[in-house]
Scaffold this active site. Structure first.
Site, PDB file in Angstrom:
ATOM      1  N   TYR A 132       0.835  -1.205   0.000  1.00 36.01           N
ATOM      2  CA  TYR A 132       0.000   0.000   0.000  1.00 36.01           C
ATOM      3  C   TYR A 132       0.866   1.249   0.000  1.00 36.01           C
ATOM      4  O   TYR A 132       0.571   2.227  -0.678  1.00 36.01           O
ATOM      5  CB  TYR A 132      -0.936   0.013   1.224  1.00 36.01           C
ATOM      6  CG  TYR A 132      -1.924   1.149   1.151  1.00 36.01           C
ATOM      7  CD1 TYR A 132      -3.155   0.977   0.525  1.00 36.01           C
ATOM      8  CD2 TYR A 132      -1.609   2.408   1.661  1.00 36.01           C
ATOM      9  CE1 TYR A 132      -4.049   2.019   0.412  1.00 36.01           C
ATOM     10  CE2 TYR A 132      -2.501   3.460   1.552  1.00 36.01           C
ATOM     11  CZ  TYR A 132      -3.724   3.264   0.928  1.00 36.01           C
ATOM     12  OH  TYR A 132      -4.602   4.300   0.804  1.00 36.01           O
ATOM     13  N   PHE A 140      -7.651  21.284 -24.308  1.00 38.54           N
ATOM     14  CA  PHE A 140      -7.999  19.872 -24.423  1.00 38.54           C
ATOM     15  C   PHE A 140      -9.232  19.659 -23.543  1.00 38.54           C
ATOM     16  O   PHE A 140      -9.385  20.305 -22.506  1.00 38.54           O
ATOM     17  CB  PHE A 140      -6.863  18.928 -24.028  1.00 38.54           C
ATOM     18  CG  PHE A 140      -7.282  17.500 -24.231  1.00 38.54           C
ATOM     19  CD1 PHE A 140      -7.435  16.993 -25.508  1.00 38.54           C
ATOM     20  CD2 PHE A 140      -7.637  16.701 -23.161  1.00 38.54           C
ATOM     21  CE1 PHE A 140      -7.918  15.700 -25.717  1.00 38.54           C
ATOM     22  CE2 PHE A 140      -8.115  15.405 -23.358  1.00 38.54           C
ATOM     23  CZ  PHE A 140      -8.251  14.908 -24.649  1.00 38.54           C
ATOM     24  N   THR A 141     -10.096  18.739 -23.943  1.00 41.97           N
ATOM     25  CA  THR A 141     -11.418  18.580 -23.305  1.00 41.97           C
ATOM     26  C   THR A 141     -11.337  18.454 -21.779  1.00 41.97           C
ATOM     27  O   THR A 141     -11.893  19.270 -21.040  1.00 41.97           O
ATOM     28  CB  THR A 141     -12.123  17.334 -23.882  1.00 41.97           C
ATOM     29  OG1 THR A 141     -11.240  16.212 -23.772  1.00 41.97           O
ATOM     30  CG2 THR A 141     -12.482  17.534 -25.350  1.00 41.97           C
ATOM     31  N   ASP A 160       1.463  20.244 -20.367  1.00 42.57           N
ATOM     32  CA  ASP A 160       0.723  19.002 -20.645  1.00 42.57           C
ATOM     33  C   ASP A 160       1.638  18.172 -21.543  1.00 42.57           C
ATOM     34  O   ASP A 160       1.715  18.388 -22.748  1.00 42.57           O
ATOM     35  CB  ASP A 160      -0.616  19.293 -21.313  1.00 42.57           C
ATOM     36  CG  ASP A 160      -1.402  18.008 -21.572  1.00 42.57           C
ATOM     37  OD1 ASP A 160      -0.783  16.917 -21.564  1.00 42.57           O
ATOM     38  OD2 ASP A 160      -2.622  18.082 -21.797  1.00 42.57           O
ATOM     39  N   LYS A 214      -0.339   7.594 -23.403  1.00 47.92           N
ATOM     40  CA  LYS A 214       0.035   7.898 -24.795  1.00 47.92           C
ATOM     41  C   LYS A 214       1.527   7.619 -24.974  1.00 47.92           C
ATOM     42  O   LYS A 214       1.938   6.484 -25.103  1.00 47.92           O
ATOM     43  CB  LYS A 214      -0.305   9.359 -25.120  1.00 47.92           C
ATOM     44  CG  LYS A 214      -1.789   9.625 -25.333  1.00 47.92           C
ATOM     45  CD  LYS A 214      -2.555   9.754 -24.071  1.00 47.92           C
ATOM     46  CE  LYS A 214      -3.915  10.357 -24.265  1.00 47.92           C
ATOM     47  NZ  LYS A 214      -4.702  10.335 -23.020  1.00 47.92           N
ATOM     48  N   ARG A 258     -13.747  15.121 -33.523  1.00 49.65           N
ATOM     49  CA  ARG A 258     -13.093  16.199 -32.782  1.00 49.65           C
ATOM     50  C   ARG A 258     -13.579  17.496 -33.417  1.00 49.65           C
ATOM     51  O   ARG A 258     -12.923  18.110 -34.223  1.00 49.65           O
ATOM     52  CB  ARG A 258     -11.555  16.110 -32.867  1.00 49.65           C
ATOM     53  CG  ARG A 258     -10.975  14.923 -32.124  1.00 49.65           C
ATOM     54  CD  ARG A 258     -10.674  15.185 -30.639  1.00 49.65           C
ATOM     55  NE  ARG A 258     -11.736  14.900 -29.713  1.00 49.65           N
ATOM     56  CZ  ARG A 258     -11.533  14.465 -28.465  1.00 49.65           C
ATOM     57  NH1 ARG A 258     -10.334  14.204 -28.026  1.00 49.65           N
ATOM     58  NH2 ARG A 258     -12.543  14.291 -27.650  1.00 49.65           N
ATOM     59  N   PHE A 290     -19.243  14.356 -25.709  1.00 47.09           N
ATOM     60  CA  PHE A 290     -18.872  13.497 -26.839  1.00 47.09           C
ATOM     61  C   PHE A 290     -18.771  12.028 -26.456  1.00 47.09           C
ATOM     62  O   PHE A 290     -18.966  11.158 -27.286  1.00 47.09           O
ATOM     63  CB  PHE A 290     -17.554  13.974 -27.471  1.00 47.09           C
ATOM     64  CG  PHE A 290     -16.404  14.063 -26.500  1.00 47.09           C
ATOM     65  CD1 PHE A 290     -16.250  15.183 -25.703  1.00 47.09           C
ATOM     66  CD2 PHE A 290     -15.491  13.031 -26.381  1.00 47.09           C
ATOM     67  CE1 PHE A 290     -15.203  15.263 -24.791  1.00 47.09           C
ATOM     68  CE2 PHE A 290     -14.440  13.102 -25.482  1.00 47.09           C
ATOM     69  CZ  PHE A 290     -14.303  14.226 -24.683  1.00 47.09           C
TER      70      PHE A 290
HETATM   71  N1  F0G Z   1      -4.111  15.929 -22.222  1.00 48.61           N
HETATM   72  C1  F0G Z   1      -4.091  15.543 -23.504  1.00 48.61           C
HETATM   73  C2  F0G Z   1      -3.361  16.352 -24.521  1.00 48.61           C
HETATM   74  C3  F0G Z   1      -4.780  14.383 -23.887  1.00 48.61           C
HETATM   75  O1  F0G Z   1      -4.766  14.013 -25.164  1.00 48.61           O
HETATM   76  C4  F0G Z   1      -5.476  13.639 -22.911  1.00 48.61           C
HETATM   77  C5  F0G Z   1      -6.234  12.458 -23.267  1.00 48.61           C
HETATM   78  C6  F0G Z   1      -5.451  14.082 -21.582  1.00 48.61           C
HETATM   79  C7  F0G Z   1      -4.748  15.229 -21.286  1.00 48.61           C
HETATM   80  C8  F0G Z   1      -6.197  13.359 -20.495  1.00 48.61           C
HETATM   81  O2  F0G Z   1      -5.576  12.189 -20.180  1.00 48.61           O
HETATM   82  O3  F0G Z   1      -7.211  10.394 -20.834  1.00 48.61           O
HETATM   83  O4  F0G Z   1      -5.276   9.911 -19.348  1.00 48.61           O
HETATM   84  O5  F0G Z   1      -7.187  11.230 -18.520  1.00 48.61           O
HETATM   85  N2  F0G Z   1      -6.538  12.174 -24.440  1.00 48.61           N
HETATM   86  C9  F0G Z   1      -7.211  10.981 -24.905  1.00 48.61           C
HETATM   87  C10 F0G Z   1      -7.415  11.094 -26.376  1.00 48.61           C
HETATM   88  C11 F0G Z   1      -8.446  10.634 -24.167  1.00 48.61           C
HETATM   89  O6  F0G Z   1      -8.059  10.197 -26.933  1.00 48.61           O
HETATM   90  O7  F0G Z   1      -6.936  12.042 -26.996  1.00 48.61           O
HETATM   91  P1  F0G Z   1      -6.365  10.864 -19.701  1.00 48.61           P
END
Ligand code: F0G
Length: 461
Positions: free
Chosen positions: A76, A128-129, A219, A262, A386, A452
């Site tokens: 843990y 980013f979303t 990021d 990624k 997108r 989305f």
């Molecule tokens: N920042 C970027 C540039 C991303 O592309 C993503 C995720 C995140 C943050 C968030 O990270 O998914 O690990 O919580 N992108 C994925 C995509 C979901 O399909 O582009 P996460």
């Protein structure tokens, strides 16, 4: 034979195990996409042939990573794998303090809560979303300060991820540096089509923010891919390794959030990093509420081990040139067929310009959502919208109408072959040939956040 044959890139690995795929026919796919409300996120992956939904968590891990999984220390507290991961992050990226999280958005949540105050402003090189939503939920307003070229799919600017310093200066003058907890700098800007920021621009942003006491938060989800473009396109970096360039990028920033799903070649994981003790202290406290103890952050020991090994592998020049080589192969193939794609070709996928592909559809008829559904129907290739659906609504309830309305063909790392790339290009071309007959969609269900992922659609008559 010609004297000077152009030498190809090729994968610096071979296959040891394969995953069998189900092949489907058109009636099966029609049934599946209808049931999914014309949203590719709602398809079952079993019904998908080639999955280009995302490059997130979809990489093939190496034999070394799998061996590392067996070395998981599932304590843990104080797992050996955490200390390994911490050391790799400190050595490879140069950040001082590390907090593991279950994935990128976990890190965004902790960071936003730790350093954003209500009424703050966060400028960034495109949104980013999840990143923007966490900034907003913590009380900030996001302001886009990316160069205008990034919003133009046909513009060939080599660094469309660059910050427009004039725009940044305007934001700082309007709101004052005190209300800006940080500038958010993404490497390989996802929503712009995987477009890089140049080292020169980053240095300029660093000089500008340093003078005003503003942090840069990085990021770094796709930092190695960005570093490769710097190596290829910025002369003074031609002879530097991706590893060296990555470290230099990080050195101009004060902290980072990372989705290790990624670049770092793992199926799950992320982290937050900072060079400031006080930010670390606050974040370390928050992480126990939202993720888990600060030495595991929602991950198993084995996940941290796979991440530590994946980070090292991601920084190899051979890996990254094959990775981008494959993306470029697909992009050129599509261009040869006349498909309108975002130029230059980005790092993690091909982004098809749905506005140019389906000019007869209005943005309210969701051209990119429509095109993603059509490609799935044609071949079982799953892609992602997108555009206006991903952009969501502003805090006043009005829709964001992004200039870019794209379908993303995201390439998982080390997963598909060149023959798969051929099939994908042939599929989009076959949809292109009948594009005039394609009808748009209407949204019939809309969730409140990040719509989305779960929105549902019906075909317009
Ligand atoms: N920042 C970027 C540039 C991303 O592309 C993503 C995720 C995140 C943050 C968030 O990270 O998914 O690990 O919580 N992108 C994925 C995509 C979901 O399909 O582009 P996460």
């Amino acid at each position: 034979m010609a004297k000077n044959v152009k030498r190809s890139w090729a994968e610096p690995y071979k296959m040891k195990m394969v995953e069998l795929l189900k092949m489907t026919n058109r009636p099966q796919r029609l049934k599946a996409i209808k049931e999914a409300g014309y949203n590719t996120f709602l398809l079952r992956s079993e019904d998908v042939y080639i999955d280009l939904l995302t490059d997130s968590g979809t990489s093939a891990m190496s034999d070394r990573q799998w061996a590392g999984m067996m070395m998981g220390d599932e304590a843990y507290a104080g797992s050996r794998n955490f200390y390994h991961l911490e050391k790799v992050i400190q050595n490879s990226y140069g950040y001082k303090y590390v907090i593991p999280t279950h994935q990128g958005r976990g890190a965004e949540n902790i960071l936003s809560k730790a350093i954003i105050k209500n009424g703050d402003i966060v400028p960034g090189n495109m949104y980013f979303t999840t990143t923007r939503l966490h900034q907003e939920l913590a009380g900030a307003k996001f302001v886009d300060v990316i160069i205008d070229e990034a919003h133009d799919p046909t513009n060939e600017h080599p660094f469309k991820g660059n910050v427009d310093l004039g725009k940044l200066d305007q934001v700082v003058k309007q709101y004052g540096a005190k209300r800006i907890p940080y500038v958010c700098i993404a490497t390989s800007v996802n929503m712009a089509g995987g477009q890089p920021i140049s080292m020169q621009n980053l240095k300029e942003v660093r000089a500008y923010t340093a003078k005003r006491g503003i942090r840069i938060i990085h990021d770094m989800t796709r930092v190695a891919e960005n570093a490769f473009f710097i190596q290829q396109r910025e002369k003074e970096f031609n002879k530097k390794s991706v590893r060296e360039i990555v470290k230099e990028i990080c050195s101009y920033t004060d902290g980072a959030t990372m989705s290790a799903k990624k670049d770092a070649l793992v199926n799950i994981g992320g982290f937050m990093a900072t060079n400031e003790w006080s930010v670390f202290e606050e974040a370390r406290n928050l992480v126990v509420i939202y993720e888990g103890l600060h030495t595991y952050g929602g991950l198993a020991g084995r996940d941290m081990e796979a991440m530590a090994i994946g980070i090292e592998e991601s920084l190899s020049d051979d890996h990254i040139s094959a990775r981008i080589g494959q993306v470029e192969y697909l992009g050129h193939k599509m261009m040869d067929f006349g498909i309108p794609i975002v130029r230059p070709i980005g790092g993690h996928g091909i982004f098809v310009d749905a506005k140019a592909f389906l000019p007869h559809l209005k943005q309210d008829q969701f051209p990119a959502q429509t095109l993603a559904a059509e490609v799935y129907l044609d071949s079982g290739v799953r892609t992602m919208e997108r555009g206006v659906v991903s952009a969501g609504r502003k805090s006043d309830g009005k829709n964001y109408y992004p200039k870019l309305e794209l379908v993303r063909f995201t390439i998982p790392r080390r997963v598909y072959t060149q023959a798969h790339m051929d099939v994908i290009a042939e599929s989009i071309y076959s949809v292109y040939l009948k594009r005039n007959k394609i009808k748009g969609l209407k949204m019939v269900y809309e969730p409140k956040y990040l719509r989305f992922f779960q929105a549902r659609f019906e075909q317009l008559k």
